[in-house]
Design a protein around this motif. Sequence first.
Motif, PDB file in Angstrom:
ATOM      1  N   GLU A   1       0.847  -1.226  -0.053  1.00 16.50           N
ATOM      2  CA  GLU A   1      -0.058   0.027  -0.032  1.00 16.50           C
ATOM      3  C   GLU A   1       0.981   1.405  -0.147  1.00 16.50           C
ATOM      4  O   GLU A   1       2.135   1.315   0.528  1.00 16.50           O
ATOM      5  CB  GLU A   1      -0.931   0.109   1.268  1.00 16.50           C
ATOM      6  CG  GLU A   1      -1.824  -1.026   1.378  1.00 16.50           C
ATOM      7  CD  GLU A   1      -1.280  -2.200   2.229  1.00 16.50           C
ATOM      8  OE1 GLU A   1      -1.968  -2.899   2.906  1.00 16.50           O
ATOM      9  OE2 GLU A   1      -0.181  -2.096   2.592  1.00 16.50           O
TER      10      GLU A   1
ATOM     11  N   CYS B   1      -2.571   0.301  -4.180  1.00 20.28           N
ATOM     12  CA  CYS B   1      -2.012  -1.086  -3.420  1.00 20.28           C
ATOM     13  C   CYS B   1      -1.618  -1.624  -4.849  1.00 20.28           C
ATOM     14  O   CYS B   1      -2.426  -2.108  -5.590  1.00 20.28           O
ATOM     15  CB  CYS B   1      -3.379  -1.776  -2.838  1.00 20.28           C
ATOM     16  SG  CYS B   1      -2.726  -3.562  -2.301  1.00 20.28           S
TER      17      CYS B   1
ATOM     18  N   CYS C   1      -4.722  -3.380   2.386  1.00 22.64           N
ATOM     19  CA  CYS C   1      -5.661  -4.026   1.254  1.00 22.64           C
ATOM     20  C   CYS C   1      -5.260  -5.521   1.490  1.00 22.64           C
ATOM     21  O   CYS C   1      -4.456  -5.704   2.078  1.00 22.64           O
ATOM     22  CB  CYS C   1      -4.992  -3.660  -0.066  1.00 22.64           C
ATOM     23  SG  CYS C   1      -3.151  -3.751  -0.624  1.00 22.64           S
TER      24      CYS C   1
ATOM     25  N   GLY D   1      -1.538  -6.604   2.913  1.00 22.64           N
ATOM     26  CA  GLY D   1      -0.268  -5.670   2.818  1.00 22.64           C
ATOM     27  C   GLY D   1       0.185  -5.221   4.207  1.00 22.64           C
ATOM     28  O   GLY D   1      -0.457  -5.783   5.114  1.00 22.64           O
TER      29      GLY D   1
END
Length: 126
Positions: free
Chosen positions: A6, A22, A96, A117
């Motif tokens: 991200e 992302c 994300c 992430g």
Amino acid sequence: QVQLVESGGGLVQAGGSLRLSCAASGDTASTYAMGWFRQAPGKEREFVGAISWNGAYTTYTNSVKGRFTISRDNVKKMLYLQMNSLKPEDTAVYYCAKEVRRYSSGTYSGEDYDDWGQGTQVTVSS
């Protein structure tokens, strides 16, 4: 496994906007639904929204409907979260995530996502 990174977080005043990105790696990244989640200090992780593998369907938690928009570019393997009319209560680390099933429309449960992430901090000042 898909790796997710991200970016785009930061400090913004209430009423302002930010766009989170992302980046996904892996040949199959574009075949999975993707979600955005957030976690504020002292609170549990919260579903923000999700987008289907082909971008045709999106779903959002009620608190962000009409203010946040999720989109994706499967050619670039990118996922986006456009956040408008930000409020102090939107302050959180945003993550994300990739859904575990391929060709899905996206779900709200974090248990249905298997790759995450590292998160990006969003701070909204009043």
